[in-house]
Enzyme design. Sequence first.
Site, PDB file in Angstrom:
ATOM      1  NE  ARG A  65      -4.096  -1.756   0.105  1.00 37.05           N
ATOM      2  CZ  ARG A  65      -5.288  -1.620   0.674  1.00 37.05           C
ATOM      3  NH1 ARG A  65      -5.602  -0.504   1.271  1.00 37.05           N
ATOM      4  NH2 ARG A  65      -6.150  -2.589   0.611  1.00 37.05           N
TER       5      ARG A  65
ATOM      6  NE  ARG B 197      -7.146   5.671   2.118  1.00 38.92           N
ATOM      7  CZ  ARG B 197      -7.795   4.968   3.031  1.00 38.92           C
ATOM      8  NH1 ARG B 197      -8.858   5.469   3.596  1.00 38.92           N
ATOM      9  NH2 ARG B 197      -7.367   3.777   3.386  1.00 38.92           N
TER      10      ARG B 197
ATOM     11  NE  ARG C 271      -8.000   6.811  -5.500  1.00 44.77           N
ATOM     12  CZ  ARG C 271      -9.319   6.772  -5.481  1.00 44.77           C
ATOM     13  NH1 ARG C 271     -10.018   7.232  -6.506  1.00 44.77           N
ATOM     14  NH2 ARG C 271      -9.951   6.293  -4.452  1.00 44.77           N
TER      15      ARG C 271
ATOM     16  CG  ASP D  88      -8.767  -3.567  -4.603  1.00 44.23           C
ATOM     17  OD1 ASP D  88      -8.208  -2.952  -3.677  1.00 44.23           O
ATOM     18  OD2 ASP D  88      -9.585  -4.479  -4.386  1.00 44.23           O
TER      19      ASP D  88
ATOM     20  CE1 TYR E 195     -12.979  -7.598   1.692  1.00 45.11           C
ATOM     21  CE2 TYR E 195     -11.334  -8.700   0.342  1.00 45.11           C
ATOM     22  CZ  TYR E 195     -11.658  -7.838   1.371  1.00 45.11           C
ATOM     23  OH  TYR E 195     -10.673  -7.217   2.079  1.00 45.11           O
TER      24      TYR E 195
HETATM   25  O1  1CP Z   1       0.311   0.702  -3.328  1.00 47.48           O
HETATM   26  C1  1CP Z   1      -0.580  -0.144  -3.355  1.00 47.48           C
HETATM   27  O2  1CP Z   1      -0.470  -1.236  -2.776  1.00 47.48           O
HETATM   28  C2  1CP Z   1      -1.855   0.195  -4.082  1.00 47.48           C
HETATM   29  C3  1CP Z   1      -2.502  -0.888  -4.889  1.00 47.48           C
HETATM   30  C4  1CP Z   1      -3.461  -1.768  -4.088  1.00 47.48           C
HETATM   31  C5  1CP Z   1      -3.254  -3.088  -3.670  1.00 47.48           C
HETATM   32  C6  1CP Z   1      -1.981  -3.914  -3.812  1.00 47.48           C
HETATM   33  C7  1CP Z   1      -4.777  -1.411  -3.697  1.00 47.48           C
HETATM   34  C8  1CP Z   1      -5.428  -0.101  -3.920  1.00 47.48           C
HETATM   35  N1  1CP Z   1      -5.370  -2.509  -3.128  1.00 47.48           N
HETATM   36  C9  1CP Z   1      -4.465  -3.541  -3.087  1.00 47.48           C
HETATM   37  C10 1CP Z   1      -4.673  -4.921  -2.616  1.00 47.48           C
HETATM   38  C11 1CP Z   1      -5.814  -5.225  -1.719  1.00 47.48           C
HETATM   39  N2  1CP Z   1      -7.113  -4.773  -1.782  1.00 47.48           N
HETATM   40  C12 1CP Z   1      -5.752  -6.161  -0.668  1.00 47.48           C
HETATM   41  C13 1CP Z   1      -4.518  -6.961  -0.327  1.00 47.48           C
HETATM   42  C14 1CP Z   1      -3.551  -6.121   0.451  1.00 47.48           C
HETATM   43  C15 1CP Z   1      -3.942  -5.853   1.865  1.00 47.48           C
HETATM   44  O3  1CP Z   1      -4.134  -6.824   2.627  1.00 47.48           O
HETATM   45  O4  1CP Z   1      -4.033  -4.677   2.220  1.00 47.48           O
HETATM   46  C16 1CP Z   1      -7.007  -6.238  -0.055  1.00 47.48           C
HETATM   47  C17 1CP Z   1      -7.410  -7.090   1.116  1.00 47.48           C
HETATM   48  C18 1CP Z   1      -7.870  -5.353  -0.784  1.00 47.48           C
HETATM   49  C19 1CP Z   1      -9.305  -5.125  -0.537  1.00 47.48           C
HETATM   50  C20 1CP Z   1      -9.535  -3.687  -0.245  1.00 47.48           C
HETATM   51  N3  1CP Z   1      -9.594  -2.713  -1.209  1.00 47.48           N
HETATM   52  C21 1CP Z   1      -9.638  -3.070   1.017  1.00 47.48           C
HETATM   53  C22 1CP Z   1      -9.592  -3.788   2.371  1.00 47.48           C
HETATM   54  C23 1CP Z   1     -10.938  -3.928   2.984  1.00 47.48           C
HETATM   55  C24 1CP Z   1     -10.949  -4.817   4.222  1.00 47.48           C
HETATM   56  O5  1CP Z   1     -11.358  -5.991   4.107  1.00 47.48           O
HETATM   57  O6  1CP Z   1     -10.527  -4.328   5.289  1.00 47.48           O
HETATM   58  C25 1CP Z   1      -9.802  -1.695   0.799  1.00 47.48           C
HETATM   59  C26 1CP Z   1      -9.978  -0.610   1.808  1.00 47.48           C
HETATM   60  C27 1CP Z   1      -9.760  -1.491  -0.619  1.00 47.48           C
HETATM   61  C28 1CP Z   1      -9.792  -0.189  -1.351  1.00 47.48           C
HETATM   62  C29 1CP Z   1      -8.476   0.272  -1.838  1.00 47.48           C
HETATM   63  N4  1CP Z   1      -7.651  -0.457  -2.704  1.00 47.48           N
HETATM   64  C30 1CP Z   1      -6.522   0.286  -2.996  1.00 47.48           C
HETATM   65  C31 1CP Z   1      -6.638   1.548  -2.315  1.00 47.48           C
HETATM   66  C32 1CP Z   1      -5.645   2.669  -2.396  1.00 47.48           C
HETATM   67  C33 1CP Z   1      -7.850   1.520  -1.597  1.00 47.48           C
HETATM   68  C34 1CP Z   1      -8.391   2.626  -0.681  1.00 47.48           C
HETATM   69  C35 1CP Z   1      -9.615   3.253  -1.182  1.00 47.48           C
HETATM   70  C36 1CP Z   1      -9.466   4.332  -2.210  1.00 47.48           C
HETATM   71  O7  1CP Z   1      -8.434   5.002  -2.290  1.00 47.48           O
HETATM   72  O8  1CP Z   1     -10.492   4.536  -2.866  1.00 47.48           O
END
Ligand code: 1CP
Length: 350
Positions: free
Chosen positions: A32, A36, A45, A81, A156
């Site tokens: 990540r 943000r 963004r 994602d 999910y």
């Molecule tokens: O730098 C980076 O890593 C950005 C790329 C990235 C990656 C590798 C994003 C963008 N998401 C992910 C993987 C991801 N998504 C995982 C595996 C990594 C981890 O464990 O953190 C998981 C579980 C998700 C699912 C997901 N997407 C969540 C978690 C929800 C939960 O169950 O608690 C969330 C909050 C998202 C949204 C998301 N994805 C990525 C970002 C930057 C965001 C935040 C929201 C946004 O900016 O709109």
Amino acid sequence: MPPAQPATLASSAFLRACRRQPVDRVPVWFMRQAGRSLPEYRALRGEGPILDAVAKPELAAELTLQPVRRYGVDAAILFSDIVVPVASIGFGVDVVAGVGPVVERPFRSAHDLARLRPLEPEVDIPYVLETVRILAREIHVPLIGFAGAPFTVASYLVEGRPSRDYALTKALMRTEPALWRALLDALADMALTSLRAQVAAGASAVQLFDSWAGALSPEDYREHVLPSSSRVLEGMAGLGVPRIHFGVGTGELLGLMAEAGADVVGVDWRVPLDEARRRVGPDRAVQGNLDPTACLAPWEVVAEEARRVLARAGPEPGHVFNLGHGVLPQTNPDILRRLVDLVHEEGGRR
Ligand code: 1CP
């Protein structure tokens, strides 16, 4: 065949450490790292849904590059994602700001299997492949492609949203093992197809995120989850790119996650890396494992904890420095920049 790698990538400390080859300095990147915590991310963004940003290759490529420039990390991770493939085939998945993935009609019965048709990357996620191609042309560090592991994506689809206890998911796993297996196999095939396409487009390494596998006992993991994750990881063998396998709270699963077929096992902050190395065995590299909340402390504390991670990783090759899970949004970017410098300066030859 993956595209030939430029000489700079062949000598990359990140790729060498993944392969347990000696390095001049310990490589570092952050899960990540885009997101943000970066003001330039928020500025670029704006407020729109993340899935819209992922679908714009120029924007997604720039969001991928921002942390590479800002922090000087040794690898980039594709801005996308784990739910992008299932969303792209029309399963009805949204990523809601402040919540995460939300599914309109969750997976409940054998009827829902028909909603999971095979992924056709050039048709369903052409924008992801275009982002990878742009990045492969532009960056001087390896690009990590990724996919969600079958269990974590299934959680999910079954729960319909982020969960604490995975009660519905585990109930399905135990009460309808054949349907569970069919669901995980369908998700394994999607992950594999997506990862192979990312590598063909220019990704130099892949990470399989089984973020929530730590909810399982070793017995349940071995019986109900390992075979499908193995299907993804074994399907990536022989492509010449390192395979990283990561989950949170997986201390008791580290040996099994190695067995599933990874070159590098990601470790969260709960297990020190010397112990993690024992659990995964000598023929795997490890990635991790500074507690992301440690980065909220004053710099001297961060530095001390980072030195402890380096010390516990030991002098052997095969350590990629990372956090034990993703960067927290409230993290001060300057701390992460100093952390990269510290790892480069103090994580010497090994
Ligand atoms: O730098 C980076 O890593 C950005 C790329 C990235 C990656 C590798 C994003 C963008 N998401 C992910 C993987 C991801 N998504 C995982 C595996 C990594 C981890 O464990 O953190 C998981 C579980 C998700 C699912 C997901 N997407 C969540 C978690 C929800 C939960 O169950 O608690 C969330 C909050 C998202 C949204 C998301 N994805 C990525 C970002 C930057 C965001 C935040 C929201 C946004 O900016 O709109």
